[in-house]
Design an enzyme around this catalytic site. Structure first.
Site, PDB file in Angstrom:
ATOM      1  N   CYS A   2     -48.077  32.235  15.312  1.00  0.00           N
ATOM      2  CA  CYS A   2     -48.739  32.158  15.286  1.00  0.00           C
ATOM      3  C   CYS A   2     -49.392  31.436  16.384  1.00  0.00           C
ATOM      4  O   CYS A   2     -49.411  31.268  17.999  1.00  0.00           O
ATOM      5  CB  CYS A   2     -48.958  30.761  13.515  1.00  0.00           C
ATOM      6  SG  CYS A   2     -48.041  30.555  12.202  1.00  0.00           S
ATOM      7  N   ARG A  27     -50.363  37.484  20.574  1.00  0.00           N
ATOM      8  CA  ARG A  27     -49.086  37.091  20.087  1.00  0.00           C
ATOM      9  C   ARG A  27     -48.715  37.493  18.105  1.00  0.00           C
ATOM     10  O   ARG A  27     -47.772  37.271  18.624  1.00  0.00           O
ATOM     11  CB  ARG A  27     -49.746  35.364  19.542  1.00  0.00           C
ATOM     12  CG  ARG A  27     -50.181  34.761  20.692  1.00  0.00           C
ATOM     13  CD  ARG A  27     -51.144  33.428  20.498  1.00  0.00           C
ATOM     14  NE  ARG A  27     -49.781  32.991  20.351  1.00  0.00           N
ATOM     15  CZ  ARG A  27     -49.463  31.769  20.704  1.00  0.00           C
ATOM     16  NH1 ARG A  27     -49.757  31.299  21.838  1.00  0.00           N
ATOM     17  NH2 ARG A  27     -49.296  30.509  20.023  1.00  0.00           N
ATOM     18  N   TRP A  74     -48.200  34.591  11.682  1.00  0.00           N
ATOM     19  CA  TRP A  74     -47.406  35.652  11.841  1.00  0.00           C
ATOM     20  C   TRP A  74     -45.959  34.973  10.209  1.00  0.00           C
ATOM     21  O   TRP A  74     -45.834  33.799  11.578  1.00  0.00           O
ATOM     22  CB  TRP A  74     -46.515  35.384  13.655  1.00  0.00           C
ATOM     23  CG  TRP A  74     -45.826  36.021  13.284  1.00  0.00           C
ATOM     24  CD1 TRP A  74     -45.103  37.478  13.787  1.00  0.00           C
ATOM     25  CD2 TRP A  74     -44.346  36.085  13.540  1.00  0.00           C
ATOM     26  NE1 TRP A  74     -43.977  38.170  14.253  1.00  0.00           N
ATOM     27  CE2 TRP A  74     -43.407  37.203  13.535  1.00  0.00           C
ATOM     28  CE3 TRP A  74     -43.296  35.360  13.593  1.00  0.00           C
ATOM     29  CZ2 TRP A  74     -42.384  37.089  13.981  1.00  0.00           C
ATOM     30  CZ3 TRP A  74     -41.895  34.729  13.612  1.00  0.00           C
ATOM     31  CH2 TRP A  74     -40.787  36.096  13.649  1.00  0.00           C
ATOM     32  N   ASN A  98     -49.683  26.243  14.080  1.00  0.00           N
ATOM     33  CA  ASN A  98     -48.125  26.715  14.560  1.00  0.00           C
ATOM     34  C   ASN A  98     -47.106  26.153  14.975  1.00  0.00           C
ATOM     35  O   ASN A  98     -47.166  25.339  15.460  1.00  0.00           O
ATOM     36  CB  ASN A  98     -48.209  27.551  15.706  1.00  0.00           C
ATOM     37  CG  ASN A  98     -47.810  27.979  17.231  1.00  0.00           C
ATOM     38  OD1 ASN A  98     -46.836  28.248  15.929  1.00  0.00           O
ATOM     39  ND2 ASN A  98     -47.342  27.735  18.172  1.00  0.00           N
ATOM     40  N   GLY A  99     -46.035  26.970  14.621  1.00  0.00           N
ATOM     41  CA  GLY A  99     -44.328  26.428  14.123  1.00  0.00           C
ATOM     42  C   GLY A  99     -44.095  25.932  13.328  1.00  0.00           C
ATOM     43  O   GLY A  99     -44.207  27.031  12.259  1.00  0.00           O
ATOM     44  N   GLU A 479     -33.768  47.167  29.461  1.00  0.00           N
ATOM     45  CA  GLU A 479     -34.393  47.152  29.322  1.00  0.00           C
ATOM     46  C   GLU A 479     -35.375  48.098  28.829  1.00  0.00           C
ATOM     47  O   GLU A 479     -35.954  47.922  27.951  1.00  0.00           O
ATOM     48  CB  GLU A 479     -35.308  46.086  30.477  1.00  0.00           C
ATOM     49  CG  GLU A 479     -36.903  46.184  30.870  1.00  0.00           C
ATOM     50  CD  GLU A 479     -37.408  45.238  29.718  1.00  0.00           C
ATOM     51  OE1 GLU A 479     -36.830  44.658  29.146  1.00  0.00           O
ATOM     52  OE2 GLU A 479     -38.672  45.684  29.390  1.00  0.00           O
ATOM     53  N   LYS A 483     -37.593  48.334  25.042  1.00  0.00           N
ATOM     54  CA  LYS A 483     -39.183  48.937  24.972  1.00  0.00           C
ATOM     55  C   LYS A 483     -38.809  49.657  23.885  1.00  0.00           C
ATOM     56  O   LYS A 483     -39.853  49.775  23.483  1.00  0.00           O
ATOM     57  CB  LYS A 483     -39.351  49.625  26.912  1.00  0.00           C
ATOM     58  CG  LYS A 483     -39.335  47.870  27.597  1.00  0.00           C
ATOM     59  CD  LYS A 483     -40.698  48.185  27.571  1.00  0.00           C
ATOM     60  CE  LYS A 483     -41.150  46.303  27.192  1.00  0.00           C
ATOM     61  NZ  LYS A 483     -40.052  44.924  27.661  1.00  0.00           N
ATOM     62  N   GLU A 486     -38.503  48.616  20.593  1.00  0.00           N
ATOM     63  CA  GLU A 486     -39.579  47.833  20.369  1.00  0.00           C
ATOM     64  C   GLU A 486     -41.574  47.766  19.463  1.00  0.00           C
ATOM     65  O   GLU A 486     -41.872  47.207  18.975  1.00  0.00           O
ATOM     66  CB  GLU A 486     -40.185  46.329  21.084  1.00  0.00           C
ATOM     67  CG  GLU A 486     -40.475  46.243  22.662  1.00  0.00           C
ATOM     68  CD  GLU A 486     -40.371  44.938  23.122  1.00  0.00           C
ATOM     69  OE1 GLU A 486     -41.490  44.082  22.927  1.00  0.00           O
ATOM     70  OE2 GLU A 486     -40.009  44.994  24.985  1.00  0.00           O
ATOM     71  N   HIS A 502     -15.063  54.103  26.101  1.00  0.00           N
ATOM     72  CA  HIS A 502     -14.884  52.879  25.515  1.00  0.00           C
ATOM     73  C   HIS A 502     -15.609  52.722  24.016  1.00  0.00           C
ATOM     74  O   HIS A 502     -15.900  51.332  23.154  1.00  0.00           O
ATOM     75  CB  HIS A 502     -14.707  51.720  25.335  1.00  0.00           C
ATOM     76  CG  HIS A 502     -14.778  51.639  27.175  1.00  0.00           C
ATOM     77  ND1 HIS A 502     -13.403  51.707  27.222  1.00  0.00           N
ATOM     78  CD2 HIS A 502     -14.811  51.844  28.665  1.00  0.00           C
ATOM     79  CE1 HIS A 502     -11.805  51.932  28.755  1.00  0.00           C
ATOM     80  NE2 HIS A 502     -13.818  52.157  29.553  1.00  0.00           N
ATOM     81  N   LYS A 602     -46.283  37.332  20.605  1.00  0.00           N
ATOM     82  CA  LYS A 602     -45.854  37.816  21.860  1.00  0.00           C
ATOM     83  C   LYS A 602     -44.874  36.266  22.605  1.00  0.00           C
ATOM     84  O   LYS A 602     -44.624  36.492  23.785  1.00  0.00           O
ATOM     85  CB  LYS A 602     -46.959  37.633  23.146  1.00  0.00           C
ATOM     86  CG  LYS A 602     -47.641  37.400  24.261  1.00  0.00           C
ATOM     87  CD  LYS A 602     -46.836  38.916  24.767  1.00  0.00           C
ATOM     88  CE  LYS A 602     -46.812  38.425  26.150  1.00  0.00           C
ATOM     89  NZ  LYS A 602     -45.945  39.782  26.856  1.00  0.00           N
TER      90      LYS A 602
HETATM   91  C1  AGP Z   1     -40.692  41.835  25.135  1.00  0.00           C
HETATM   92  O1  AGP Z   1     -40.793  43.145  25.584  1.00  0.00           O
HETATM   93  C2  AGP Z   1     -40.338  41.035  24.128  1.00  0.00           C
HETATM   94  N1  AGP Z   1     -41.659  41.189  23.814  1.00  0.00           N
HETATM   95  C3  AGP Z   1     -39.640  39.987  23.794  1.00  0.00           C
HETATM   96  O2  AGP Z   1     -37.763  40.704  24.379  1.00  0.00           O
HETATM   97  C4  AGP Z   1     -39.851  39.023  25.276  1.00  0.00           C
HETATM   98  O3  AGP Z   1     -39.380  39.413  26.431  1.00  0.00           O
HETATM   99  C5  AGP Z   1     -39.199  37.800  24.839  1.00  0.00           C
HETATM  100  O4  AGP Z   1     -39.645  37.203  23.562  1.00  0.00           O
HETATM  101  C6  AGP Z   1     -38.924  36.191  25.641  1.00  0.00           C
HETATM  102  O5  AGP Z   1     -40.080  35.727  25.866  1.00  0.00           O
HETATM  103  P1  AGP Z   1     -40.558  34.643  26.805  1.00  0.00           P
HETATM  104  O6  AGP Z   1     -41.003  35.488  28.636  1.00  0.00           O
HETATM  105  O7  AGP Z   1     -41.636  34.343  26.472  1.00  0.00           O
HETATM  106  O8  AGP Z   1     -39.907  33.761  26.837  1.00  0.00           O
END
Ligand code: AGP
Length: 607
Positions: A2, A27, A74, A98-99, A479, A483, A486, A502, A602
């Site tokens: 949020c 975000r 969110w 937010n929280g 990674e 990517k 997500e 394995h 985000k």
């Molecule tokens: C990465 O593409 C994602 N958006 C997510 O995994 C992100 O890296 C993770 O939430 C950590 O966020 P931060 O680096 O702001 O702590």
């Protein structure tokens, strides 16, 4: 996550609130709303979906008033529908949050005993109803807000508006960031400085447990004990140019393209002009006093830590333990003498990473952080905070922040190696020259985009994908899988190549694309044999390698992406680029929301 904004201004608040909320879209959210006080009367407008829906509503049902609060939601408690959308409002109070209020059920029960009924599934409505309850008991707005805040457990950044109060806003933060913006006879609040950028660059960050009573002419901040405190006012060097798309279709595309530039800025911030040494902020850290490094982070930042593990161990001979922050904080590992704790976070506000940092307070010899927001909670609570200078990263999928994190971590590993006598002055100078050559090599590597885009057309038809790598390529395989999944919603997994036999090899058939990351280094032959096992079973291999690797192992693969040569220690930074392009163009082909993928935020500022 949020986002909240607020204004006590000299002009109509609604358009400024919507503009500020637009800067928080990155975000991630699923609904939005604003509330204002107009001639003393409190009112609100809310809409599900993107901000454009709220803007349309405001055209047909304008909301006047020069005091206002706004929110992008969110969903945590309750579906992303209109009734759960913030601001939550009672007869005399409007609240944005937010929280997560962890004791909201107990508070609901107490309110129910007093005959107060809820309309929504949200924890935030409980906050508004509690403040209303105290007003009904005769408290004034400030007392009602303070008594409400005192009963909350969990994480919150809150803003209260009150009916009949055109020049009053009460805000509080605990666990979720909140900034106050200073204007001329105006005052603003926002979840981060990006939201405030259209109004001001003069910002004060509230500290944990702070509460602030705001009017256009006064800001009174109190600490958790109610004592008045002063918090530093900072001028934020927010490059406004970096919060627009600069002609790209998506922020993610722009941020991928920015990497050579921002990495060169990162390097310039840390490598002394004659490339003979690395300068760390403040007093730096004496690695001769450190005998162990523990790291905890989330998502892409965790993969940056996993990459750094190889560098610290291989270059500096420093034992490294890493874990996901969400596991670390509850695993509660022993932190032995001489341990440095390192936390990587783009936002600097990720709840699990912040909690892991706080677990190490008083235990670790030194707490280090690598963030993209120098004023963030994680940065401010570290003994040594190292900014990555990536500029605002708006796309939810982290790209330039990842490669800038890797750059800072590599330089830190070099610093440790040199301090521990593992590399000579000459060795350090040679590595730093290689680092300084990286932006140009990255620029050269941008040329693979068109080839990767063509591959993505077919990859977009896949339901699953595997990413394989060994050594420094293993974290990049993880990674790359993250990517892809997500932003394109294709199920993808990253594996250490050696693990294929394995279990995962059972997944291989002609419908399974397998991305193999393998520069022609010491582990190349091992990985090629894994790749051949995949092809023998009909798997479609996308090989990402260098010219020598392409020469020796391209036969039979579906596609080969040839990367420029680079110092093998730096391959993770360079090889992040093709997997970013692969994910991006696959998502564009599939038509997903590249910059704000479904369900994602985000900055995950709640557990
Ligand atoms: C990465 O593409 C994602 N958006 C997510 O995994 C992100 O890296 C993770 O939430 C950590 O966020 P931060 O680096 O702001 O702590």
């Amino acid at each position: 996550m949020c986002g909240i904004v607020g204004i006590l201004g000299q002009h109509e608040a609604a358009p400024m609130l919507v503009e500020a909320l637009k800067r928080l879209e990155y975000r991630g959210y699923d609904s939005a709303g604003i509330a204002t006080v107009n001639d003393g009367a409190l009112d609100r407008r809310r809409a599900v979906g993107k901000l454009v829906n709220l803007s349309d509503l405001l055209v047909h049902e304008p909301l006047a008033g020069k005091s206002g609060i706004g929110h992008t939601r969110w969903a945590t408690h309750g579906a992303p529908n209109l009734i759960n959308t913030h601001p939550h409002q009672t007869r005399r109070v409007a609240v944005v949050h937010n929280g997560i209020i962890e004791n909201y059920r107990d508070l609901r029960a107490d309110l129910a005993k007093a005959g107060v009924r809820h309309q929504t599934e949200t924890d935030t409505e409980t906050v508004a109803l509690l403040a209303q309850h105290y007003l009904d008991e005769g408290a004034n707005p400030e007392e009602a807000a303070r008594r409400t805040i005192a009963r909350l457990e969990g994480a919150y950044a809150l803003a209260f508006l009150f009916d009949g109060e055109s020049d009053l806003m009460i805000v509080a933060r605990k666990g979720s960031p909140l900034a106050i913006g200073h204007g001329t006879d105006e005052v603003y609040i926002g979840s981060d400085a990006i939201a405030l950028a259209p109004m001001t660059d003069r910002v004060t960050y509230l500290e944990e447990g702070d509460c602030a009573v705001l009017t256009r002419s006064s800001i009174t901040i109190t600490d958790p004990d109610g004592n008045p405190v002063t918090r530093e006012e900072r001028t934020i060097q927010l490059d406004a140019a970096r919060v627009d798309k600069a002609g790209h279709k998506h922020f993610m595309s722009k941020e991928i393209a920015e990497q050579p530039t921002v990495i060169s800025e990162t390097i310039a911030a840390y490598v002394v002009s004659n490339a003979s040494d690395i300068k760390l902020p403040g007093d730096g850290i004496d690695f001769t006093e450190i005998n162990r490094l523990t790291m905890a982070s989330c998502g892409t930042a965790y993969y940056a830590c996993l990459t750094a593990k190889y560098w610290f161990e291989q270059l500096a001979g420093l034992p490294v333990e890493i874990d996901f922050a969400s596991e670390f904080r509850y695993r509660a590992p022993p932190v032995t003498d001489g341990t440095a704790a390192l936390f990587v976070s783009q936002s600097g506000e990720t709840a699990d990473t912040l909690a892991a940092l706080r677990y190490c307070e008083g235990k670790a010899q030194s707490i280090l952080s690598v963030t993209n927001v120098p004023q963030s909670s994680i940065a401010r609570e570290s003994d040594l905070s190292m900014p990555i200078h990536a500029g605002a990263e708006i796309g939810v999928a982290s790209t330039k922040a990842f490669t800038c994190q890797l750059t800072v971590l590599f330089l830190l590993a070099l610093k440790a190696a040199h301090a521990r006598g593992r590399i000579t002055d000459e060795g350090l100078r040679a590595k730093l020259e290689a680092v300084r050559g990286l932006p140009a090599i990255l620029n050269q590597a941008m040329g693979v985009e068109e080839h990767v885009r063509s591959i993505s057309q077919r990859l977009a038809e896949s339901r699953d994908a595997l990413f394989l790598g060994r050594g420094l390529m293993f974290p990049i395989a993880l990674e790359g899988a993250l990517k892809l999944k997500e932003i394109s919603y294709i199920h993808a997994e990253g594996y250490a190549s050696g693990e294929l036999k394995h279990g995962p090899i059972a997944l291989i058939d002609e419908k399974m694309p397998v991305v193999v990351l393998a520069p022609r280094n010491a582990l190349f032959d091992k990985t090629v044999s894994n790749m051949q096992e995949v092809m023998a079973r009909g798997g479609n291999v996308i090989l990402i390698t260098d010219a020598a690797g392409a020469r020796d192992a391209s036969d039979g693969v579906w596609q080969t992406i040839v990367m420029p040569d680079v110092d093998f220690d730096l391959t993770p930074i360079l090889y992040a680029l093709p997997v970013q392009f692969l994910a991006y163009h696959t998502a564009v082909t599939k038509g997903t929301d590249v910059d704000q993928p479904r369900n994602l935020a985000k900055s995950v500022t709640v557990e």
